[in-house]
Design an enzyme around this catalytic site. Structure first.
Site, PDB file in Angstrom:
ATOM      1  N   SER A   1       0.816  -1.211   0.000  1.00 45.20           N
ATOM      2  CA  SER A   1       0.000   0.000   0.000  1.00 45.20           C
ATOM      3  C   SER A   1       0.848   1.258   0.000  1.00 45.20           C
ATOM      4  O   SER A   1       1.976   1.279   0.518  1.00 45.20           O
ATOM      5  CB  SER A   1      -0.899   0.031   1.240  1.00 45.20           C
ATOM      6  OG  SER A   1      -1.963  -0.862   1.127  1.00 45.20           O
TER       7      SER A   1
ATOM      8  N   GLN B   1       1.936   7.268  -6.609  1.00 45.54           N
ATOM      9  CA  GLN B   1       0.610   7.814  -6.306  1.00 45.54           C
ATOM     10  C   GLN B   1       0.732   9.331  -6.252  1.00 45.54           C
ATOM     11  O   GLN B   1       1.454   9.869  -5.417  1.00 45.54           O
ATOM     12  CB  GLN B   1       0.107   7.286  -4.960  1.00 45.54           C
ATOM     13  CG  GLN B   1      -1.321   7.707  -4.638  1.00 45.54           C
ATOM     14  CD  GLN B   1      -1.723   7.309  -3.226  1.00 45.54           C
ATOM     15  OE1 GLN B   1      -1.300   7.939  -2.259  1.00 45.54           O
ATOM     16  NE2 GLN B   1      -2.537   6.276  -3.105  1.00 45.54           N
TER      17      GLN B   1
ATOM     18  N   TYR C   1      -8.296  14.423   0.658  1.00 42.38           N
ATOM     19  CA  TYR C   1      -7.351  15.328   0.017  1.00 42.38           C
ATOM     20  C   TYR C   1      -8.076  16.054  -1.119  1.00 42.38           C
ATOM     21  O   TYR C   1      -9.275  15.888  -1.316  1.00 42.38           O
ATOM     22  CB  TYR C   1      -6.112  14.559  -0.433  1.00 42.38           C
ATOM     23  CG  TYR C   1      -5.372  13.936   0.732  1.00 42.38           C
ATOM     24  CD1 TYR C   1      -4.960  14.729   1.812  1.00 42.38           C
ATOM     25  CD2 TYR C   1      -5.118  12.569   0.797  1.00 42.38           C
ATOM     26  CE1 TYR C   1      -4.304  14.171   2.904  1.00 42.38           C
ATOM     27  CE2 TYR C   1      -4.472  12.003   1.891  1.00 42.38           C
ATOM     28  CZ  TYR C   1      -4.072  12.813   2.943  1.00 42.38           C
ATOM     29  OH  TYR C   1      -3.442  12.266   4.029  1.00 42.38           O
TER      30      TYR C   1
ATOM     31  N   GLY D   1      -0.691  -2.646   4.050  1.00 38.21           N
ATOM     32  CA  GLY D   1       0.230  -1.640   4.547  1.00 38.21           C
ATOM     33  C   GLY D   1       0.969  -2.088   5.786  1.00 38.21           C
ATOM     34  O   GLY D   1       2.158  -2.412   5.739  1.00 38.21           O
ATOM     35  N   ARG D   2       0.269  -2.133   6.910  1.00 35.85           N
ATOM     36  CA  ARG D   2       0.924  -2.456   8.179  1.00 35.85           C
ATOM     37  C   ARG D   2       1.641  -3.803   8.169  1.00 35.85           C
ATOM     38  O   ARG D   2       2.728  -3.909   8.745  1.00 35.85           O
ATOM     39  CB  ARG D   2      -0.096  -2.388   9.317  1.00 35.85           C
ATOM     40  CG  ARG D   2      -0.502  -0.962   9.658  1.00 35.85           C
ATOM     41  CD  ARG D   2      -1.577  -0.922  10.738  1.00 35.85           C
ATOM     42  NE  ARG D   2      -1.918   0.439  11.105  1.00 35.85           N
ATOM     43  CZ  ARG D   2      -2.791   1.201  10.461  1.00 35.85           C
ATOM     44  NH1 ARG D   2      -3.409   0.714   9.399  1.00 35.85           N
ATOM     45  NH2 ARG D   2      -3.049   2.425  10.855  1.00 35.85           N
TER      46      ARG D   2
END
Length: 792
Positions: free
Chosen positions: A407, A518, A600, A741-742
């Site tokens: 991610s 990204q 965002y 991700g984590r």
């Protein structure tokens, strides 16, 4: 101790029996307004885990139940004329009347007073005259309503109608049958609860369910019990064989999920459906109520006083219940959206149904029935001996060797313009002559946003770790588009050169791994501290102006009021995106993702909570899409045609008045139609007062819905934590790629270790040559002792 129990269902009766058994001196009374033989529904399913608890707490009840149980292992899925069977599941059921009879008998043996056919005194009166009042009075609990200000209940009514019926023969498996009619899809859930034998052919519970609009169109609205039973019997010939169905005061109802902020108030405690409900499709209502009773009785016995006991009861049960409710919610929503799955290949459809709650997974289903899973994998084209996660996936001319994505994760460690890392204090110098500027531009360009050795090592390590695609953090398109002083960018030659160094390392040292960039703009969430210094907190000094579609701060009185962009400023930001895309292409990135999520800038145009514009860029969803699509089209125009482009979206705002499910589909469809090769489906982080429903794989249903409603490739994200989850999601057809991700922060070699743990050594997860010696788990010291050979 004087105990009053309101409600004579299984949970209330079992709580009464246990409380009395543990202390015979207690006075325990059960109040039930119906007759002893009255009940609604037919069969009850209990798990082996629940039965184990009953056996330990009250062997007499367990022995009586054991004599009555019908047991079976198979689940049949009937769809479009085919029946697919999965074995090894292990169920036990009995008639609800018989269960109540066993509990009535046990209560009387123990000296519990049972009062039937009369309304209980008001809850406040019982609470005043008893030491403990147990409210087991069901989903429509009058006790919960009487103390609503203390319990603070939330009741959610769902989109399907269902009816409990029965068939007078015993099925030999749990049976799901799908009926696709001119009015829409209806489904049958059925299981045996009384065995065939000398006394007769046995009996089975039959539940028929349909979306509200299908239920109406099929003519069930206003029909009585008999007519409903007759009509339902005709819909499912494979299961019912033309045989009749019967009711028991059966009505079409909508399921309601009950959640309470508190389960006790003074000496009043909620139990079972009064405290919580979980959809019948995972067979949990009676199970949870009985387990509540076990825990409550144990806590009253173990704790020094009643307040401590009730607190301990809730502390023990709430996490279990919340986990069950999350699983039930996943199952409920799967059946609500059943029509989106009916076109799947038959074995994939069956696998999808079995894994719908995310409690049954690829790995444990393979242990239960390896032949069934092998058939699903073969139908999906998964090579023998290859876990689904290690099959390739093609996006334009880019072929990913496996389905694992690292991610995009903000690292907040870029150069800050002073020659140091963004992880250190300082926001860079004030703008000097020739500094790059733009809408909302902040400090001068200098070394701002430049990735350094940290990014080379961070992304390089994950690329060496085996993932098919490694994503950068959100790379900002301008100084004013940064979130924090430590965020990376791609608006200067120096940044472009630094990113080229990263992509060059990945391509040279981890051949076959793709690296994606990204691109995004922080919008109103910019000019904040590094995450570990205070996430979303404004900088103590050196702030730069922030921009948004509307002048709405992220947090009123805390974050800046953003400048509302003009049409000219929006055009300039669009050019910043295209310039960054050109640089990304020259820097060697294999894939570009446009960040339209998490509140965002582009995301804030999409949400009605953050876009209040009155011009062509605000209002309905098509207008709110206008600017993000303009940016997408401009970037796609300059991004190399052979390289794929994806879009990250927030499919829900987790807030009232936010993006609707229909709008999120419209957003995904619009990007797909404009050329997005996949939709990266995230959720939330749009408004500060969001209420996300956290849990394992909690965001994946949104990716699932977009994929199966639109046929668009999707990347699923959101607390996907195991390779088993990845395999399950892919094989069920809920995702094409899974982003984690984590887990990759915990273990940079997560993908290679997943391959090793599954015994896979194929092309989907090749170990880098220097690391090949570590491709097997290192041996550890033996812990087994010699077996005893002699007894003296």
């Amino acid at each position: 101790m004087r105990v009053a129990v309101i409600g004579g269902g299984p949970g209330g009766l079992y709580a009464a029996a246990l409380l009395k058994r543990l202390d015979p001196s207690r006075s325990v009374t059960v109040h039930e307004r119906n007759a002893p033989e009255d009940t609604f529904g037919f069969g009850v399913v209990l798990s082996d885990e629940t039965l184990g608890g009953i056996e330990h707490a009250d062997p007499a009840v367990y022995a009586a139940l054991k004599r009555e149980f019908v047991r079976w292992d198979d689940i049949d899925i009937v769809h479009r004329g085919r029946t697919l069977t999965s074995g090894g599941h292990g169920f036990a059921a009995l008639g609800r009347r018989r269960l109540l009879g066993v509990l009535h008998e046990r209560c009387r043996e123990l000296g519990v007073v049972l009062r039937f056919r009369s309304e209980a005194p008001p809850a406040a009166q019982l609470a005043a005259t008893h030491d403990l009042m147990v409210a087991a009075d069901g989903v429509h609990s009058a006790t919960r309503d009487a103390f609503a200000s203390a319990f603070r209940p939330k009741v959610t009514t769902h989109r399907c109608r269902y009816i409990w019926l029965a068939a007078d023969f015993a099925l030999d498996a749990f049976r799901f049958e799908i009926a696709e009619t001119e009015h829409g899809v209806l489904q049958l859930h059925a299981y045996p609860y009384e065995s065939a034998g000398e006394s007769g052919p046995g009996a089975s519970t039959v539940i028929v369910e349909a979306r509200e609009e299908v239920w109406r169109a099929a003519g069930f609205e206003g029909t009585d019990e008999r007519a409903s039973a007759e009509q339902c019997a005709k819909l499912f010939p494979e299961t019912l064989g033309g045989g009749p169905l019967r009711g028991n005061n059966s009505q079409w109802i909508a399921f309601r999920t009950v959640v309470n902020e508190r389960w006790s108030h003074g000496n009043v405690v909620l139990l079972g459906d009064a405290a919580h409900t979980a959809h019948f499709s995972i067979g949990s209502g009676t199970k949870l109520a009985v387990e509540d009773a076990l825990a409550l009785a144990a806590c009253v016995a173990e704790q020094p006083d009643l307040p401590a006991a009730l607190a301990a009861y809730e502390e023990e049960r709430r996490p279990v219940v919340l986990s069950t409710q999350r699983a039930a919610r996943g199952s409920l929503e799967w059946f609500e959206d059943l029509a989106t799955y009916t076109g799947q290949p038959p074995r994939q459809f069956a696998f999808n149904l079995l894994t719908r709650s995310r409690r049954v997974t690829h790995d444990n289903l393979r242990l239960r029935d390896p032949g069934f899973v092998a058939g699903v994998e073969a139908e999906a084209g998964v090579p023998e001996g290859t876990p689904p996660m290690f099959t390739p996936f093609r996006l334009r001319e880019l072929t990913l060797r496996n389905r694992v994505v690292v991610s995009a994760m903000d690292m907040y460690s870029a150069e800050d313009g002073t020659g140091g890392s963004g992880a250190w204090p300082g926001t860079g110098p004030e703008p000097g002559p020739g500094a790059e500027t733009g809408p909302g531009a902040g400090p001068g360009a200098g070394g701002l946003g430049t990735p350094g050795d940290f990014h080379l090592v961070h992304l390089g390590a994950r690329a060496l770790g085996g993932a098919g695609l490694v994503m950068t953090e959100m790379v900002c398109v301008s100084p004013g588009g940064r979130i924090t002083p430590g965020c990376t960018g791609l608006w200067t030659d120096g940044q472009e050169a630094a990113w080229s160094r990263v992509t060059g390392f990945v391509h040279a040292q981890s051949p076959g791994t793709a690296i994606g960039v990204q691109l995004g703009h922080s919008g109103r969430k910019g000019s904040t501290r590094l995450m570990w210094e205070g996430i979303d907190e404004p900088l103590p000094e050196g702030n730069w102006p922030v921009v948004a579609p509307s002048p709405l701060p992220y947090r009123e009185g805390v974050n800046q009021v953003p400048h509302a962009l003009t049409a000219g400023e929006m055009a300039a930001i669009r050019e910043e995106f295209t310039e960054s895309a050109r640089r990304a292409a020259r820097a060697g990135f294999d894939l570009l993702e446009l960040h339209c999520a998490h509140g965002y800038l582009l995301s804030s145009f999409l949400s009605p909570l953050t876009n209040r514009r009155a011009d062509a860029y605000g209002g309905g969803i098509d207008a709110r899409l206008r600017f993000p699509l303009e940016v997408f089209d401009a970037v796609r125009e300059v991004w190399p045609r052979q390289r794929p482009m994806t879009v990250r979206v927030s499919a829900t705002d987790w807030a009232q008045g936010g993006l609707t499910p229909e709008e999120s589909l419209r957003v995904a469809a619009a990007f797909r139609d404009h050329g997005a090769d996949a939709i990266d489906v995230s959720t939330g982080q749009v408004v500060a007062d969001e209420r996300p429903d956290f849990g394992r794989s909690y965001q994946t249903p949104y990716a699932d819905r977009i994929r199966n409603a639109l046929g668009a490739p999707v990347i699923a994200v959101g607390a996907i934590s195991s390779w088993d989850d990845v395999n399950s999601l892919l094989l069920a057809g809920r995702a094409d790629l899974c982003a984690l991700g984590r887990p990759h922060l915990y273990d940079p070699h997560w993908t290679l270790h997943a391959a090793a743990e599954q015994g896979y050594q194929g092309p989907g997860a090749p170990w880098p040559l220097p690391y090949r010696a570590g491709s097997r788990r290192p041996p550890t010291g033996r812990t087994d002792a010699p077996k005893p050979r002699l007894s003296l």
